[in-house]
Design a protein around this motif. Sequence first.
Motif, PDB file in Angstrom:
ATOM      1  N   GLU A 199       0.836  -1.218   0.000  1.00  0.00           N
ATOM      2  CA  GLU A 199       0.000   0.000   0.000  1.00  0.00           C
ATOM      3  C   GLU A 199       0.865   1.262   0.000  1.00  0.00           C
ATOM      4  O   GLU A 199       0.585   2.219  -0.708  1.00  0.00           O
ATOM      5  CB  GLU A 199      -0.934   0.015   1.218  1.00  0.00           C
ATOM      6  CG  GLU A 199      -2.125  -0.904   1.113  1.00  0.00           C
ATOM      7  CD  GLU A 199      -3.071  -0.506  -0.005  1.00  0.00           C
ATOM      8  OE1 GLU A 199      -3.344   0.693  -0.157  1.00  0.00           O
ATOM      9  OE2 GLU A 199      -3.506  -1.406  -0.742  1.00  0.00           O
ATOM     10  N   LYS A 203       2.339   1.738  -3.418  1.00  0.00           N
ATOM     11  CA  LYS A 203       1.310   2.266  -4.334  1.00  0.00           C
ATOM     12  C   LYS A 203       1.104   3.751  -4.110  1.00  0.00           C
ATOM     13  O   LYS A 203       1.014   4.535  -5.054  1.00  0.00           O
ATOM     14  CB  LYS A 203      -0.017   1.524  -4.130  1.00  0.00           C
ATOM     15  CG  LYS A 203      -0.072   0.162  -4.789  1.00  0.00           C
ATOM     16  CD  LYS A 203      -1.431  -0.457  -4.533  1.00  0.00           C
ATOM     17  CE  LYS A 203      -1.436  -1.920  -4.959  1.00  0.00           C
ATOM     18  NZ  LYS A 203      -2.682  -2.601  -4.573  1.00  0.00           N
ATOM     19  N   ARG A 204       1.001   4.132  -2.815  1.00  0.00           N
ATOM     20  CA  ARG A 204       0.819   5.553  -2.491  1.00  0.00           C
ATOM     21  C   ARG A 204       1.979   6.397  -3.003  1.00  0.00           C
ATOM     22  O   ARG A 204       1.790   7.468  -3.547  1.00  0.00           O
ATOM     23  CB  ARG A 204       0.697   5.723  -0.968  1.00  0.00           C
ATOM     24  CG  ARG A 204      -0.729   5.725  -0.495  1.00  0.00           C
ATOM     25  CD  ARG A 204      -0.869   6.275   0.922  1.00  0.00           C
ATOM     26  NE  ARG A 204      -1.882   5.494   1.608  1.00  0.00           N
ATOM     27  CZ  ARG A 204      -1.631   4.550   2.506  1.00  0.00           C
ATOM     28  NH1 ARG A 204      -0.394   4.269   2.853  1.00  0.00           N
ATOM     29  NH2 ARG A 204      -2.607   3.891   3.066  1.00  0.00           N
TER      30      ARG A 204
END
Length: 196
Positions: free
Chosen positions: A8, A11-12
Motif C-alpha cells: 500500500e 502504491k501511495r
Amino acid sequence: VTKMYREEEEKRKSLHDALEMAQNANIAKTEFLSRMSHELRTPLNAIMGLVVLSQQKFSDNPVLFENLSKINSSAYYLLSIINDVLDMARIESGKLSMSKGLIVIKDLLAKIDAIVESQAKQKDIEYSSAIDDSVYHSFLGDELKLQQVLINVLGNAVKFTPRGGKIKLRVEQVFFFNTEQKRKIRIIISDTGIGI
C-alpha cells in the motif's frame, strides 16, 4: 499484514510521484505556451505596424488599401488566437475574465468578412453578411472572443459546405419588454452544408 502495508505504501508513493510529475509537466507546458505567445507577438506587432504605415502611404490605391486592410484583420485575428493561448493558463488557474468594451457592429462584421470571404472564394462558395436596419450602432461585450466564436462557426460552415453552396450571416435586433436596458442582438449563420 506487514507485506500488505508495504505494498500500500509503495502504491501511495508511486501515485504521489506520478501526480508530482504530471503537475511539473503542466507547469512546464503553461510556461512554454506563455513564452511562445510573447515571442509570437513581437513579429506580429511589427507586421501590423508596417501594414498601417503602408495603408497611409498607399491610401490612393483602393485595391492595395483593401488588401492591406484584409491583412490587418487577419493579423488582429491571429493576435487574438495568441492571446487565447495565454488565456489557457488563466483558465487553468481560474482567472479568465471577459472584457467589456464597445463593439461597433459594422466594424466587427468588416473584420469577419475580410477573413471569411477569401476562404469562401477558394471553395467557390457564395458568402454574404447583412445587418438589419433596426440594429443599434454598438454594444458592450468582448469583441475578440465574439469574433473568434463567429469565425470558428463560419470556418466550419466553409469547411462543410460543398462547392457552389451559400453561407449567410445576419445580425438582427432583439427587443425585450421595449426597454432600452434590455436590447440585444441575434447573429444568425446559415449555410447549405450539412449543418452543425
